[in-house]
Design a protein around this motif. Structure first.
Motif, mmCIF file in Angstrom:
data_model
loop_
_atom_site.group_PDB
_atom_site.id
_atom_site.type_symbol
_atom_site.label_atom_id
_atom_site.label_comp_id
_atom_site.label_asym_id
_atom_site.label_seq_id
_atom_site.Cartn_x
_atom_site.Cartn_y
_atom_site.Cartn_z
ATOM 1 N N VAL A 30 -13.522 -3.820 -10.687
ATOM 2 C CA VAL A 30 -12.930 -3.771 -12.029
ATOM 3 C C VAL A 30 -11.792 -4.406 -11.674
ATOM 4 N N ILE A 31 -12.501 -5.424 -12.792
ATOM 5 C CA ILE A 31 -11.711 -6.556 -13.096
ATOM 6 C C ILE A 31 -10.249 -6.288 -13.455
ATOM 7 N N SER A 32 -9.116 -5.830 -13.373
ATOM 8 C CA SER A 32 -7.357 -5.293 -14.371
ATOM 9 C C SER A 32 -6.317 -6.169 -13.974
ATOM 10 N N MET A 33 -5.684 -6.111 -14.454
ATOM 11 C CA MET A 33 -4.316 -6.678 -14.153
ATOM 12 C C MET A 33 -3.543 -5.713 -14.039
ATOM 13 N N GLY A 34 -3.689 -4.226 -13.177
ATOM 14 C CA GLY A 34 -2.755 -2.978 -13.082
ATOM 15 C C GLY A 34 -2.271 -2.295 -14.174
ATOM 16 N N GLY A 35 -1.139 -1.495 -14.211
ATOM 17 C CA GLY A 35 -0.419 -1.188 -14.792
ATOM 18 C C GLY A 35 -0.951 0.652 -15.916
ATOM 19 N N GLU A 36 -0.991 0.845 -16.949
ATOM 20 C CA GLU A 36 -1.689 1.521 -17.435
ATOM 21 C C GLU A 36 -3.191 2.214 -17.315
ATOM 22 N N ARG A 37 -3.355 0.710 -17.833
ATOM 23 C CA ARG A 37 -4.958 0.695 -18.029
ATOM 24 C C ARG A 37 -5.535 0.951 -16.733
ATOM 25 N N GLN A 38 -5.276 0.549 -15.596
ATOM 26 C CA GLN A 38 -5.878 0.982 -14.358
ATOM 27 C C GLN A 38 -5.560 2.184 -13.379
ATOM 28 N N ASP A 55 -18.493 5.776 -6.641
ATOM 29 C CA ASP A 55 -17.435 6.271 -5.462
ATOM 30 C C ASP A 55 -16.785 6.009 -6.186
ATOM 31 N N PRO A 56 -15.252 6.273 -6.017
ATOM 32 C CA PRO A 56 -14.185 5.312 -6.340
ATOM 33 C C PRO A 56 -13.713 4.037 -6.915
ATOM 34 N N PRO A 57 -13.104 3.469 -8.116
ATOM 35 C CA PRO A 57 -13.644 1.870 -7.981
ATOM 36 C C PRO A 57 -12.413 0.588 -7.552
ATOM 37 N N VAL A 58 -13.283 -0.172 -7.100
ATOM 38 C CA VAL A 58 -12.732 -1.540 -6.799
ATOM 39 C C VAL A 58 -12.483 -1.898 -7.110
ATOM 40 N N PHE A 59 -10.555 -2.894 -7.144
ATOM 41 C CA PHE A 59 -9.960 -3.056 -7.844
ATOM 42 C C PHE A 59 -9.971 -4.592 -7.449
ATOM 43 N N SER A 60 -10.014 -5.481 -8.552
ATOM 44 C CA SER A 60 -9.880 -7.031 -7.959
ATOM 45 C C SER A 60 -8.692 -7.606 -9.503
ATOM 46 N N PRO A 61 -7.618 -8.146 -8.912
ATOM 47 C CA PRO A 61 -6.750 -8.705 -9.676
ATOM 48 C C PRO A 61 -7.531 -9.700 -10.210
ATOM 49 N N GLY A 62 -7.046 -9.895 -12.073
ATOM 50 C CA GLY A 62 -7.369 -10.746 -13.025
ATOM 51 C C GLY A 62 -6.628 -12.224 -13.380
ATOM 52 N N ILE A 63 -7.112 -12.699 -13.824
ATOM 53 C CA ILE A 63 -6.565 -13.842 -14.091
ATOM 54 C C ILE A 63 -6.178 -14.151 -15.648
#
Length: 181
Positions: A30-38, A55-63
């Motif tokens: 999941v590409i996410s900027m964090g916060g409430e959506r994450q 499995d639990p999602p892996v988060f990648s920081p968005g640009i």
């Protein structure tokens, strides 16, 4: 006239506990900027119905696509994604006083670097600055495709020249770079 026997149907294989195939769970990126959506995504995938298949999602920081509007940020994100030649990436890091992980060595995480060589507060770098940055970096034209004009310049300069005109495609470029990081 002789009658032909009808072919027998294939035997029905009843799955036994030994023959039952184990299914692997999918692991979402999941590409996410964090916060409430994450947080919402984490809660969604932790639900028992979803946890059985994922499995639990892996988060990648968005640009943010707006960060790719100026030359410096575009080249820094491209370097972190690994698409710049190593010699050009090292020259950019030296020029901006960065350590390459996007926090400028101070743990801030916002991508600001100590740019002692810049005389302006703007993060845009002029063409003469790029010439200064890559003055001692050789141009690797044998491993590149494209026109002869493109092969005579550094890859970073070519990337910036072509990225200036993408306009609405900038969000797709930001998404692709985030996947590569």
């Amino acid at each position: 006239m002789t009658r032909q026997a009808l072919p027998l149907p294939p035997p029905v294989l009843v799955p036994s506990p030994q023959r039952k195939r184990q299914r692997r769970k999918l692991k979402p990126l999941v590409i996410s900027m964090g916060g409430e959506r994450q947080q919402d995504i984490i809660e969604m995938f932790s639900h028992p119905a979803m946890a059985a298949h994922f499995d639990p999602p892996v988060f990648s920081p968005g640009i943010p696509q707006r960060e790719l509007r100026n030359q410096r940020n575009l080249l820094m994100h491209a370097g972190r994604a690994g698409i710049l030649p190593p010699a050009e990436w090292e020259a950019l890091l030296r020029y901006y006083g960065c350590d390459g992980n996007g926090d400028g060595g101070n743990g801030g995480g916002n991508g600001d670097c100590n740019n002692n060589n810049s005389s302006s507060s703007s993060s845009d770098v002029t063409r003469s600055h790029l010439d200064e940055i890559f003055k001692h970096v050789p141009i690797d034209s044998e491993h590149r495709k494209g026109s002869e004009y493109d092969k005579r310049m550094h890859y970073s300069k070519e990337l910036w020249q072509k990225a200036k005109g993408i306009n609405r495609g900038r969000n797709v470029l930001a998404f692709a770079l985030a996947h590569l990081m």
